[in-house]
Scaffold this active site. Structure first.
Site, PDB file in Angstrom:
ATOM      1  N   CYS A   2      27.192  10.568  45.365  1.00 12.27           N
ATOM      2  CA  CYS A   2      27.660   9.193  45.238  1.00 12.27           C
ATOM      3  C   CYS A   2      27.255   8.397  46.465  1.00 12.27           C
ATOM      4  CB  CYS A   2      29.171   9.082  45.077  1.00 12.27           C
ATOM      5  SG  CYS A   2      29.798   9.913  43.628  1.00 12.27           S
ATOM      6  N   ARG A  27      21.578   9.646  45.924  1.00  7.35           N
ATOM      7  CA  ARG A  27      22.854  10.345  46.080  1.00  7.35           C
ATOM      8  C   ARG A  27      23.570  10.572  44.750  1.00  7.35           C
ATOM      9  NH1 ARG A  27      24.416  10.281  51.381  1.00  7.35           N
ATOM     10  NH2 ARG A  27      26.526  10.801  50.778  1.00  7.35           N
ATOM     11  N   TRP A  73      27.567  10.257  41.197  1.00  8.97           N
ATOM     12  CA  TRP A  73      27.249  11.623  40.744  1.00  8.97           C
ATOM     13  C   TRP A  73      28.568  12.177  40.224  1.00  8.97           C
ATOM     14  CZ3 TRP A  73      28.519  16.769  41.601  1.00  8.97           C
ATOM     15  CH2 TRP A  73      27.618  17.705  41.069  1.00  8.97           C
ATOM     16  N   ASN A  97      33.315   8.267  47.471  1.00 12.32           N
ATOM     17  CA  ASN A  97      32.389   9.411  47.517  1.00 12.32           C
ATOM     18  C   ASN A  97      33.193  10.607  48.016  1.00 12.32           C
ATOM     19  OD1 ASN A  97      29.759  10.327  49.874  1.00 12.32           O
ATOM     20  ND2 ASN A  97      30.356  11.282  47.987  1.00 12.32           N
ATOM     21  N   GLY A  98      33.281  11.646  47.199  1.00  7.23           N
ATOM     22  CA  GLY A  98      34.037  12.833  47.613  1.00  7.23           C
ATOM     23  C   GLY A  98      34.832  13.377  46.450  1.00  7.23           C
ATOM     24  N   GLU A 476      11.826  29.839  46.847  1.00  7.13           N
ATOM     25  CA  GLU A 476      11.700  28.391  47.044  1.00  7.13           C
ATOM     26  C   GLU A 476      10.728  27.784  46.022  1.00  7.13           C
ATOM     27  OE1 GLU A 476      13.365  26.221  48.367  1.00  7.13           O
ATOM     28  OE2 GLU A 476      12.061  24.491  48.666  1.00  7.13           O
ATOM     29  N   LYS A 480      11.853  24.855  43.446  1.00  8.93           N
ATOM     30  CA  LYS A 480      11.162  23.552  43.411  1.00  8.93           C
ATOM     31  C   LYS A 480      10.746  23.231  41.988  1.00  8.93           C
ATOM     32  CE  LYS A 480      11.867  22.280  46.155  1.00  8.93           C
ATOM     33  NZ  LYS A 480      12.717  22.058  47.254  1.00  8.93           N
ATOM     34  N   GLU A 483      13.907  22.674  39.510  1.00 10.21           N
ATOM     35  CA  GLU A 483      14.783  21.514  39.703  1.00 10.21           C
ATOM     36  C   GLU A 483      14.128  20.201  39.286  1.00 10.21           C
ATOM     37  OE1 GLU A 483      16.198  20.360  43.629  1.00 10.21           O
ATOM     38  OE2 GLU A 483      14.435  21.217  44.562  1.00 10.21           O
ATOM     39  N   HIS A 499      12.095  47.433  36.577  1.00  8.01           N
ATOM     40  CA  HIS A 499      13.467  47.921  36.350  1.00  8.01           C
ATOM     41  C   HIS A 499      14.214  47.030  35.359  1.00  8.01           C
ATOM     42  CE1 HIS A 499      12.908  50.967  39.359  1.00  8.01           C
ATOM     43  NE2 HIS A 499      12.344  50.052  40.130  1.00  8.01           N
ATOM     44  N   LYS A 596      21.034  14.183  46.092  1.00  8.34           N
ATOM     45  CA  LYS A 596      20.428  14.667  47.330  1.00  8.34           C
ATOM     46  C   LYS A 596      21.429  15.345  48.257  1.00  8.34           C
ATOM     47  CE  LYS A 596      17.010  14.809  50.320  1.00  8.34           C
ATOM     48  NZ  LYS A 596      15.997  15.822  50.023  1.00  8.34           N
TER      49      LYS A 596
HETATM   50  O1  M6R Z   1      21.259  18.794  52.768  1.00 11.80           O
HETATM   51  P1  M6R Z   1      21.153  20.274  52.639  1.00 11.80           P
HETATM   52  O2  M6R Z   1      19.918  20.828  53.277  1.00 11.80           O
HETATM   53  O3  M6R Z   1      22.380  20.989  53.163  1.00 11.80           O
HETATM   54  O4  M6R Z   1      21.068  20.566  51.107  1.00 11.80           O
HETATM   55  C1  M6R Z   1      21.070  21.873  50.619  1.00 11.80           C
HETATM   56  C2  M6R Z   1      20.657  21.932  49.169  1.00 11.80           C
HETATM   57  O5  M6R Z   1      21.528  21.157  48.396  1.00 11.80           O
HETATM   58  C3  M6R Z   1      19.218  21.434  48.955  1.00 11.80           C
HETATM   59  O6  M6R Z   1      18.301  22.161  49.703  1.00 11.80           O
HETATM   60  C4  M6R Z   1      18.855  21.518  47.471  1.00 11.80           C
HETATM   61  O7  M6R Z   1      18.756  22.853  47.087  1.00 11.80           O
HETATM   62  C5  M6R Z   1      17.561  20.757  47.185  1.00 11.80           C
HETATM   63  N1  M6R Z   1      17.712  19.961  46.013  1.00 11.80           N
HETATM   64  C6  M6R Z   1      16.402  21.641  46.954  1.00 11.80           C
HETATM   65  O8  M6R Z   1      15.238  20.905  46.768  1.00 11.80           O
END
Ligand code: M6R
Length: 601
Positions: A2, A27, A73, A97-98, A476, A480, A483, A499, A596
């Protein structure tokens, strides 16, 4: 999670608040809304979906000088118009926000007092509680103060009261909130991009402080409602760092900045001499064990760091995702340093893990990108990554900057523990100098990765495999891809496939096989041959051209010392994910259901 923006000033505020929300849409983008004062009354406009849906509903020409806005969000209740913020109950209108953890108890109490609720949100309960407390206290500040003491959870709030149409009130606990002034008025916002077009000076509101903003000034009240002296911070980044600068997406722009980010992060801590590493990381000597705690991609840098620090510095590292770590029994002691890794510095679980360690009197270090963020402020030591603002929800350049810090830490710890000879140290230093050029070269080679993306983008599932460090790189790469493209992409240790997982391999199932570690490259190749024998479509990613052909496509990456290798390994995977998502017409910078900065548990 948010984004909130508020503005009060001498100028028409709707364009300012709307533009501010645009910069914070990373956000959250489930719904959006604005409350503004016009004709001496509070008007609310809100819409489901992205902020753009709100645009046509707003009359940007009306002369309103005070407004609060929100981009959501969803946490409590669906992403619909009713649940969209702002929420108004009685005299109070709130953006939030929260998460309020005790909102059910509060709601039940307020229902008994005769309040009624339209939405499923926790935020509407805050508005009602403010209104109820106002009836008791007959004073806005006192009502906010009382409300603050009754809320459990995290909150950054922008508040309007219909009895005081000249001020915006703000309050925060564990969710980010900044304040700023410029000649025409005063702001509150969740993050710097919302204010950067007007000023680079900002104020950080501390936990449980209340702010009052009118067109002339900002007043901050401490926990006891005493006025506090205001301290300004300066944002040193460039305005263009929060703009696309001609790129189609922020993600692509941010990948293209990775060489610069690597250089800036290195230059901040390392001038080519081991002495500079000692100056910046000397405090690490005191610790015999490290717990690395983070979420998502930041966690993956911790998995890589574990492998590097254990192999090269002979120090035990325990890496864990923060949402697990915060609730489990931890075997740390005074010899342990808990390292929190976070781009935003606001991730709720990572922050909670930090607080847990501090509570147990264990020292903490933050590797954080956002200056003065909560994690940076609360950790005992802070190492800033120098990625600059990252806007795309999928992290790329910040990930590279976190890996860069871990490379330096590994080099330093390996050196002080006498685990590297002079020749190897010199080779690493040579590679560090070369790396920006190699990063650029790999990015320039994007067409190779795009061609492969064109062949696999229609698949429903894609596997990533690797061993050791390359398994961490696979994690990773898979994150990527999934997501931003919504393709089910999963990473496995190459040796584990037989396995169970190998039963999922069908004719032409894409498998991205990563092998950069020369000590186990042959073992990985044997595993790849096993899946090739089952007709998988193999995309082989390696720093060494193999002697025989067991793949369908080959991505050759540059070879550097293993301490630095993962920085180069991830680039083709980021660009491949980007192109797959683009081919699938996904919203690359704002993938569905994500945000984010994950400021809720
Ligand atoms: O702000 P942060 O680095 O703590 O965020 C951690 C994760 O939420 C962040 O890396 C998330 O997995 C990304 N969307 C990955 O691209």
């Amino acid at each position: 999670m948010c984004g909130i923006v508020g503005f009060v000033g001498k100028t028409n505020c709707l364009p300012i608040v709307y533009n501010g929300l645009e910069t914070l849409e990373y956000r959250g983008y489930d719904s959006a809304g604005i409350a503004y004062i016009y004709n001496n009354k509070i008007n609310i406009i809100k819409e489901k979906g992205k902020l753009i849906n709100l645009k046509d509903k707003l009359d940007f020409n009306i002369s309103s000088k005070i407004a609060i806005g929100h981009t959501r969000w969803a946490t409590h209740g669906n992403a619909n118009k009713t649940n969209a913020h702002p929420h108004q109950v009685g005299k109070f209108t709130v953006v939030h926000n929260g998460i309020i953890e005790n909102y059910i108890d509060l709601k039940n109490k307020l229902l008994k007092k005769g309040y009624q609720f339209k939405s499923e949100t926790d935020t509407e309960v805050i508005s009602a509680l403010l209104d109820y407390n106002y009836k008791l206290e007959k004073d806005i500040l006192k009502s906010i103060n009382k409300t603050k003491n009754e809320l459990v959870g995290s909150f950054a709030l922008g508040i309007l009261c219909s009895d005081d149409i000249k001020n915006i009130y703000a309050l925060r606990y564990s969710s980010p909130l900044i304040l700023a002034s410029f000649t025409n008025g005063n702001f509150l916002a969740s993050d710097i991009p919302a204010i950067i077009n007007y000023t680079n000076k900002y104020i950080l509101l501390d936990d449980l402080e209340i702010a009052k903003l009118n067109e002339d000034k900002i007043t901050i009240y401490n926990k006891d409602l005493k006025e506090k002296k205001i301290k300004y911070h300066i944002f040193n980044g460039e305005k263009t760092s929060v703009q696309k600068n001609g790129y189609e997406h922020f993600m692509l722009k941010e990948i293209n900045e990775e060489d610069k980010v690597f250089k800036e992060t290195i230059n901040s801590y390392f001038d080519g001499t081991l002495k500079s590493l000692n100056e910046n990381f000397g405090f690490l000597k005191k610790y015999k064990k490290f717990d690395i705690v983070a979420c998502g991609s930041a966690y993956h840098t911790g998995v890589i760091a574990k492998s590097l620090i254990e192999n090269y510095a002979n120090i035990i590292v325990h890496t864990e995702v923060a949402s697990e770590y915060r609730y489990k029994k931890c075997f740390y002691d005074k010899d342990t340093l808990v390292i929190l890794v976070s781009q935003s510095g606001e991730t709720a679980d990572t922050l909670a893990a930090l607080r847990k360690a501090k509570n147990d009197k264990i020292k903490t270090m933050a590797i954080v990108n956002v200056l003065d963020s909560s994690i940076a402020r609360e950790a005992d030591y802070v190492i800033y990554t120098k990625a600059g603002p990252e806007i795309a929800v999928a992290t790329t350049k910040a990930y590279v900057s976190q890996l860069t810090i871990f490379s330096l830490i590994t080099l330093y710890l390996a050196y002080i523990n006498n685990n590297l000879d002079k020749i190897e140290i010199n080779n690493i230093i040579k590679d560090i100098k070369l790396l920006p050029k190699l990063i650029k070269k790999e990015i320039k080679n994007y067409q190779t990765y795009y061609n492969i993306a064109d062949k696999i983008y229609h698949n429903k599932q894609i596997f990533f495999i690797g061993r050791g460090l390359d398994y961490a790189n696979s994690l990773e790469g898979a994150l990527k891809l999934k997501e931003i493209s919504y393709i089910n992409s999963v990473a496995y240790q190459a040796g584990e496939l037989k396995h169970g997982t190998i039963s999922l391999i069908e004719n032409k199932t894409p498998v991205i096989a990563i092998a950069t570690d020369e000590l186990i490259i042959d073992k990985t190749i044997s595993n790849i041959k096993e899946i090739k024998a089952r007709n998988a479509y193999v995309i082989y990613v390696s720093n060494t051209k193999p002697k025989d052909i067991f793949y369908d496509d080959f991505i050759q990456i540059e070879k550097v010392h293993p301490i630095l290798q993962s920085i180069l390994t991830i680039i083709p995977l980021q660009l491949l994910a980007y192109k797959v998502a683009k081919n699938n017409k996904c919203d690359i910078d704002k993938p569905r259901n994500l945000a984010k900065s994950v400021t809720v548990e």
